[in-house]
Design a protein around this motif. Sequence first.
Motif, PDB file in Angstrom:
ATOM      1  N   GLY A 126      89.328  79.486  82.554  1.00  0.00           N
ATOM      2  CA  GLY A 126      90.555  79.905  82.304  1.00  0.00           C
ATOM      3  C   GLY A 126      90.770  81.278  81.872  1.00  0.00           C
ATOM      4  N   GLY A 127      91.460  82.213  82.681  1.00  0.00           N
ATOM      5  CA  GLY A 127      91.794  83.620  82.182  1.00  0.00           C
ATOM      6  C   GLY A 127      90.896  84.619  82.801  1.00  0.00           C
ATOM      7  N   GLY A 128      89.671  84.377  83.046  1.00  0.00           N
ATOM      8  CA  GLY A 128      88.872  85.709  83.467  1.00  0.00           C
ATOM      9  C   GLY A 128      88.574  85.666  84.778  1.00  0.00           C
ATOM     10  N   ASP A 154      87.726  89.430  80.835  1.00  0.00           N
ATOM     11  CA  ASP A 154      88.088  88.128  80.234  1.00  0.00           C
ATOM     12  C   ASP A 154      89.481  87.868  80.193  1.00  0.00           C
ATOM     13  OD1 ASP A 154      89.424  89.847  78.265  1.00  0.00           O
ATOM     14  OD2 ASP A 154      87.949  89.445  76.693  1.00  0.00           O
ATOM     15  N   GLU A 155      90.101  86.717  79.677  1.00  0.00           N
ATOM     16  CA  GLU A 155      91.190  86.319  79.567  1.00  0.00           C
ATOM     17  C   GLU A 155      92.171  87.306  78.959  1.00  0.00           C
ATOM     18  OE1 GLU A 155      89.375  84.574  75.667  1.00  0.00           O
ATOM     19  OE2 GLU A 155      88.722  85.163  78.093  1.00  0.00           O
ATOM     20  N   HIS A 156      91.923  88.381  78.165  1.00  0.00           N
ATOM     21  CA  HIS A 156      92.836  89.205  77.679  1.00  0.00           C
ATOM     22  C   HIS A 156      92.539  90.629  78.429  1.00  0.00           C
ATOM     23  CE1 HIS A 156      93.174  86.644  74.539  1.00  0.00           C
ATOM     24  NE2 HIS A 156      91.733  86.636  74.094  1.00  0.00           N
ATOM     25  N   GLN A 159      95.701  82.517  86.312  1.00  0.00           N
ATOM     26  CA  GLN A 159      94.491  82.158  85.410  1.00  0.00           C
ATOM     27  C   GLN A 159      95.149  82.681  83.922  1.00  0.00           C
ATOM     28  OE1 GLN A 159      92.300  80.197  85.628  1.00  0.00           O
ATOM     29  NE2 GLN A 159      90.310  80.962  86.531  1.00  0.00           N
ATOM     30  N   GLY A 160      94.823  81.707  83.074  1.00  0.00           N
ATOM     31  CA  GLY A 160      95.333  81.921  81.762  1.00  0.00           C
ATOM     32  C   GLY A 160      96.702  82.500  81.550  1.00  0.00           C
ATOM     33  N   ASN A 161      97.107  83.618  80.953  1.00  0.00           N
ATOM     34  CA  ASN A 161      98.465  84.056  81.126  1.00  0.00           C
ATOM     35  C   ASN A 161      98.758  85.088  82.128  1.00  0.00           C
ATOM     36  OD1 ASN A 161     100.871  83.688  79.510  1.00  0.00           O
ATOM     37  ND2 ASN A 161     100.586  85.567  78.421  1.00  0.00           N
ATOM     38  N   SER A 174      87.206  82.491  86.623  1.00  0.00           N
ATOM     39  CA  SER A 174      86.551  81.490  85.697  1.00  0.00           C
ATOM     40  C   SER A 174      87.163  80.195  85.339  1.00  0.00           C
ATOM     41  CB  SER A 174      86.379  82.101  84.309  1.00  0.00           C
ATOM     42  OG  SER A 174      85.691  80.932  83.417  1.00  0.00           O
TER      43      SER A 174
END
Length: 412
Positions: free
Chosen positions: A190-192, A209-211, A150-152, A187
């Motif tokens: 994207g990301g979480g 979250d995405e970070h 997801q995401g990065n 999610s």
Amino acid sequence: MKKIKKLLTIGLALLFMLCMSVSFLGCKQLINQRTLQRIPKEGNYIFLNTSAGITNGNDYIDIEAEVLKVIRKEKKLLFTNGGDLYYILSDDGRSMQFIVCYERKHNENDYWQGEYKFAIGSTSLPYLDIKINCYLPTQNDASFKVFNSQGNYFFCQDEENFYAINRTTYEMTSIPGVHQYSFSTFSSGGGGFLLYNRTDDGMLVRIFDEHLIEYEVLLENNWRNWKLDFRGDYLFYCVVGNEQEQCICVNYKTGEQLNQEQSYALYQTYFAAETIMPVQNLFEYNGKRYTWESVSDSTQTSTAPTELSIQDLDTGEEYRLVPDNLTGNGAKVLRQVSEIFVGLNWKSVFVNNGELFFVLVNEDSFFGIGTSKTSPQIVFKYNETTKELVYVGYSMPTYYPLHWIYNADSLQ
């Protein structure tokens, strides 16, 4: 003793019959495959399936095998006893990033311990240019596995911990204590992702979250038949089928909880479109949305594939693709493949780069072994100008659906 010999004789006879059956099936499959290869195709299309295999004309390339070849050469290994490639495609389908186990050494005294080595790499598609970008530190837990992206981040897990591997820097972040929670969902935004744990007081939710910044929310309602999900900055906790009356929405970053009316309104905003139809039966073409299903019809011939029913979601208008009634060269090919592989069904509908494709397959098997009826994924394109089907090729193997279709003539 005589009874044992008799049973042994019967067993050997049955084994011989099974081997002969498998041999016959293999020969029949090979004949069918070669017959299919001789059928002319229109256009120049390349197919990627979900197991990361590429069919180009009559050639098949296993990307995992090609990746292991590159690693073997770089690490100067005589062989690799790994595998299990996990990948993510770019939005345009022209590149892939992957993580793969390339070596497993089990501890002779403890199967679940040893040395397990992973690498992260990338390649262009559909023509491969494989590069290994990072060799990860050796893992010692045999249960270590990659299961999402997801995401990065690539996400992994072993017996104790959860790991997020940054797909750009390759830094590995450990999230301890995961085994104490029930894993819930990622999610779709994207990301979480989130983890939850039921308590006597309700539901304790950990959200990342995405970070990978962590937030914690305590939901005090202890409902039955519940569902938990999140979109953007909002966590939704609802009763299935009664969301209008029992729905809690919390901004997990600020801690603000919306009232019932506000919660349901926001729920509708995020989830209403997702409940129209399962995504596998929904496609968009020329700016319009359609649903499809493969249906049987008592009037079709014994070898003809099932009908394909397509419905316009906006107007409700229904279109029926009846194989026996089709015309043109595509219809001729459809009849040919239907005679080779009796019992074909419409497997999927694809739209790639504005082109519409229909996929046929027969997934028949005998104790997990494909029979003479078993087919590859056979692909027809819809010609918008002539309103006819055009045969554009097939994708191997049978049991892995198509992931992407490339028009080789339009690639740069």
